[in-house]
Design a protein around this motif. Structure first.
Motif, mmCIF file in Angstrom:
data_model
loop_
_atom_site.group_PDB
_atom_site.id
_atom_site.type_symbol
_atom_site.label_atom_id
_atom_site.label_comp_id
_atom_site.label_asym_id
_atom_site.label_seq_id
_atom_site.Cartn_x
_atom_site.Cartn_y
_atom_site.Cartn_z
ATOM 1 N N GLY A 165 -54.851 -23.557 26.626
ATOM 2 C CA GLY A 165 -53.815 -24.202 25.825
ATOM 3 C C GLY A 165 -52.686 -23.254 25.479
ATOM 4 N N ASN A 166 -52.218 -22.486 26.467
ATOM 5 C CA ASN A 166 -51.185 -21.496 26.165
ATOM 6 C C ASN A 166 -49.822 -22.138 25.992
ATOM 7 O OD1 ASN A 166 -51.257 -22.162 28.801
ATOM 8 N ND2 ASN A 166 -51.508 -20.074 29.585
ATOM 9 N N SER A 167 -49.549 -23.229 26.765
ATOM 10 C CA SER A 167 -48.264 -23.893 26.607
ATOM 11 C C SER A 167 -48.433 -25.079 25.666
ATOM 12 C CB SER A 167 -47.761 -24.370 27.972
ATOM 13 O OG SER A 167 -46.743 -25.332 27.796
ATOM 14 N N ALA A 168 -47.449 -25.294 24.821
ATOM 15 C CA ALA A 168 -47.546 -26.390 23.858
ATOM 16 C C ALA A 168 -47.422 -27.742 24.548
ATOM 17 C CB ALA A 168 -46.476 -26.242 22.794
ATOM 18 N N VAL B 206 -48.209 -30.121 27.661
ATOM 19 C CA VAL B 206 -49.083 -30.242 28.822
ATOM 20 C C VAL B 206 -48.375 -31.012 29.945
ATOM 21 C CG1 VAL B 206 -50.262 -32.353 28.080
ATOM 22 C CG2 VAL B 206 -51.476 -30.688 29.483
ATOM 23 N N ILE B 207 -47.379 -31.813 29.555
ATOM 24 C CA ILE B 207 -46.582 -32.521 30.568
ATOM 25 C C ILE B 207 -45.109 -32.302 30.278
ATOM 26 C CG2 ILE B 207 -45.906 -34.819 31.448
ATOM 27 C CD1 ILE B 207 -48.736 -35.760 30.905
ATOM 28 N N PHE C 52 -39.045 -36.265 29.182
ATOM 29 C CA PHE C 52 -39.810 -36.129 27.931
ATOM 30 C C PHE C 52 -40.882 -35.060 28.086
ATOM 31 C CE2 PHE C 52 -43.690 -38.272 29.326
ATOM 32 C CZ PHE C 52 -43.253 -39.106 30.345
ATOM 33 N N GLU C 53 -41.499 -34.690 26.961
ATOM 34 C CA GLU C 53 -42.630 -33.771 26.995
ATOM 35 C C GLU C 53 -43.808 -34.414 26.277
ATOM 36 O OE1 GLU C 53 -39.614 -32.271 25.656
ATOM 37 O OE2 GLU C 53 -39.135 -31.773 27.745
ATOM 38 N N VAL C 54 -44.997 -34.048 26.706
ATOM 39 C CA VAL C 54 -46.196 -34.478 25.988
ATOM 40 C C VAL C 54 -46.883 -33.228 25.457
ATOM 41 C CG1 VAL C 54 -48.424 -35.619 26.162
ATOM 42 C CG2 VAL C 54 -46.468 -36.524 27.445
ATOM 43 N N HIS C 55 -47.130 -33.229 24.130
ATOM 44 C CA HIS C 55 -47.756 -32.049 23.505
ATOM 45 C C HIS C 55 -49.256 -32.085 23.720
ATOM 46 C CE1 HIS C 55 -43.864 -31.779 21.902
ATOM 47 N NE2 HIS C 55 -44.041 -32.522 20.801
ATOM 48 N N ARG C 56 -49.830 -30.897 23.754
ATOM 49 C CA ARG C 56 -51.274 -30.802 23.873
ATOM 50 C C ARG C 56 -51.987 -31.459 22.699
ATOM 51 N NH1 ARG C 56 -53.210 -27.783 28.062
ATOM 52 N NH2 ARG C 56 -51.374 -26.726 28.878
ATOM 53 N N GLY C 57 -52.996 -32.269 23.007
ATOM 54 C CA GLY C 57 -53.847 -32.818 21.964
ATOM 55 C C GLY C 57 -53.312 -34.082 21.305
#
Lengths: 369, 263
Positions: free
Chosen positions: B9-12, B14-15, B35-40
């Motif tokens: 999980g190094n990058s905030a 994931v997409i 867009f971006e998708v955040h981890r979790g």
């Protein structure tokens, strides 16, 4: 490797859980085999007649001409030759009946006897041939004596009949290996086309496409499953034919090896053909007719129900290259003559070329959705 | 599942999606979305039918190739390495059946093998409440059960991101609520989830952030609360009085919250 195994095991499980499918894939060819086997289409053939003229006089030559005239009237063929040659043809089953005009035919007032030798298994053909001979002798007598023949015929001419044991294949011998070949074709084409079209319609293939596997993983699993089925089907039909129709199938281990190799290669060929069709055909509505358009002509032209040499010459030159012709010819040779793999070179080569070409095409036209 | 996310999980994000475009002949299905998708998080893509939700998601899943633009999943370029992306994500597709002559545990094990993973089919099926059905054939399942099985199958490779395409479309209210609980529990175990839906209450119940799509474009992006605040700030008010309960509440109240055997 484990991906291939998992997909193959899964598709085998699915196949063997589908009892109805298994039943119909065996039932249809078995019924055709039994029906055609008992009808014995061989019995309906017009007789092939030969004549041996040992007299070589104008009268005997005239008789030959008359025979030829009446024979062609019955739409039959008359072969002229020596006793030795024609006897051989009779024994091979190429001729059904031969007439032998004896030396010194009609040269004296003594009764001249024409010998008739007929294939022991063909009483109908023999009856037709005897009618032709009687008609010819009647006409000959009219011509040479100008007397009402019905009073005199029996005095001047006689007919002696004999039967010959013939070592020719029965129609059911011809039929059984061909039906097994046909069943392999049906299972290959229709089995693959319908299951793939269904998987595609259900979206199963789309779901597989969402996993990291490639098309070849899925296709190989399908091919192995269908090959197992093709081999089983071929064995079951050959053995059923041997028992029910009393066909002597594959006397030796070498013959069974040939049959197995042919069934596998033929299976791979028709599975690939099924994959090509299911790649092209988008829905079940188009897949069924396209499969039939390809399978039906082969069923009737590739020598399954009758030998290809009854077809017109131009067509014969074409059908000898059809996949099913190679398979049916090969299986017939292996089953009846016990041919080894070496002797089946041309058939195996033909099947091999078709298989490679079709599988290459199948991997190109395959679609997941 | 949570282990892998914690591990890399190094990058905030994931997409990461940048200016994605997809055309079908004349129709522009996806028109430059970013867009971006955040981890979790649970990220929702909302929109009416035909808005381009499914096409967008299928590009991210490596099942379609975008005409232009860039999409990274866990740092991997989807266009260049679709199979590498497929091997780390889990997907549930719309209107997809499974092999109907296989039993559930066989299906789960088969899909595990496709990812070269040994899976505990019993544990996965228990997770989606299908323990009693593990020896049943797929074709005997109800709609809700099939949908839960497809979630179980999507989890066989312990995915970094789980894509759910309209997971509750066609389900009755009990089955839908059951699916919501399942999705929440998967998120609670640490997974990132991208889901598409056209049910607003589903997005409100589940999603941390949503992108609202229309005609191939993202027209709004934010958390449900933010988007509602934003709208209210414009002076918007509902012209109808909001009742404290609605017909669905009545339905659930009288038919029970518990999942039916056949749902």
């Amino acid at each position: 490797m484990s991906i291939y195994v998992a997909l193959t095991v899964a598709s085998l499980k699915m196949y063997f859980r589908n009892w109805q499918g298994i039943f119909w894939s065996l039932f249809f060819p078995a019924v055709i085999m039994v029906i055609f086997g008992f009808i014995n289409f061989g019995g309906f053939n017009a007789p092939d007649v030969g004549v041996v003229d040992q007299s070589q006089t104008p009268i005997s030559t005239r008789l030959t001409v008359l025979l030829d005239f009446f024979v062609s009237d019955e739409a039959l063929d008359l072969t002229v030759g020596t006793e030795e040659d024609l006897t051989k043809l009779l024994e091979n089953g190429d001729l059904d009946v031969i007439f032998i005009i004896p030396e010194g035919f009609a040269e004296t007032d003594a009764k001249s006897v024409v010998s008739v030798r007929a294939d022991i298994r063909k009483p109908q053909e023999k009856a037709v041939a005897l009618a032709v001979l009687n008609a010819s002798l009647n006409r000959l007598l009219e011509e040479i004596e100008e007397t009402p023949p019905e009073f005199i015929l029996s005095n001047r001419f006689g007919i002696s009949e004999s039967s010959v044991e013939v070592d020719e294949e029965e129609f059911s011998d011809f039929l059984v290996p061909g039906i097994a070949a046909m069943a392999i074709m049906q299972a290959g084409i229709f089995g693959v086309v319908f299951s793939l079209v269904r998987f595609r319609a259900q979206g199963v293939l789309r779901r597989l496409f969402a996993t990291p596997i490639g098309a070849n993983h899925f296709l190989v699993g399908q091919v192995i499953t269908r090959l197992t089925i093709a081999l089983m089907q071929a064995y079951i039909l050959l053995i059923a034919g041997a028992i029910i129709l009393d066909v002597s199938v594959g006397g030796s281990a070498a013959a069974w090896l040939s049959l197995s190799v042919l069934a596998l290669l033929g299976g791979a060929l028709f599975i690939s053909l099924g994959l090509v069709i299911s790649g092209w055909a988008k829905t079940e509505d188009t897949a069924a007719p396209v499969s039939n358009i390809i399978a039906l002509p082969m069923m009737f032209m590739s020598g399954i129900f009758f030998p290809t040499d009854v077809l017109p010459n131009a067509l014969q030159n074409f059908v000898q290259f059809l996949p099913l012709t190679y398979l049916a010819d090969g299986m017939r040779e292996a089953a009846l003559d016990g041919s080894s793999l070496l002797e089946l070179g041309p058939e195996l080569l033909g099947l091999g070329i078709w298989t490679v070409a079709l599988f290459a095409l199948a991997t190109r036209v395959f679609k997941w959705e | 599942m949570s282990s892998r996310l914690a591990a890399d999980g190094n990058s905030a994000d994931v997409i990461q999606v940048d200016n994605l475009v997809k055309r079908y002949d004349e129709l522009v299905a996806v028109n430059g979305i970013s867009f971006e998708v955040h981890r979790g998080e649970i990220f929702g893509i909302l929109g009416p039918n035909g808005a381009g939700k499914t096409t967008s998601v299928e590009i991210l899943e490596g099942m379609r190739v975008a005409d232009s633009g860039m999409a990274l999943v866990n740092g991997i370029d989807v266009r260049r390495h679709p199979r590498a992306v497929k091997s780390i994500i889990g997907v549930q597709l719309q209107s997809v059946q499974f092999f109907d002559q296989l039993k559930l545990h066989e299906l789960v094990n088969l899909f595990g093998a496709l990812y070269s993973q040994k899976v505990d089919a019993r544990e996965l099926l228990a997770r989606v409440d299908l323990t009693e059905k593990q020896d049943a054939m797929y074709k005997t399942l109800s709609g809700g059960q099939k949908q839960r099985l497809s979630v179980a199958v999507a989890l066989v490779n312990d995915p970094v991101v789980l894509f759910l395409d309209e997971p509750t479309t066609g389900l009755d209210p009990q089955a839908r609520r059951h699916m919501w609980e399942l999705i929440s529990s998967i998120r609670d175990s640490g997974a990132t989830i991208v889901l598409t839906t056209h049910y607003m209450e589903e997005a409100e119940e589940l999603c941390d952030r949503v992108a609202i799509m229309d005609a191939g474009e993202i027209v709004r992006l934010g958390s449900p609360a933010e988007l509602v605040e934003e709208l209210l700030a414009t002076g918007f008010s509902k012209d109808r009085e909001v009742r404290p309960a609605d017909l669905e509440d009545v339905f659930i109240h009288h038919t029970g919250h518990a999942l039916r055997e056949d749902s």
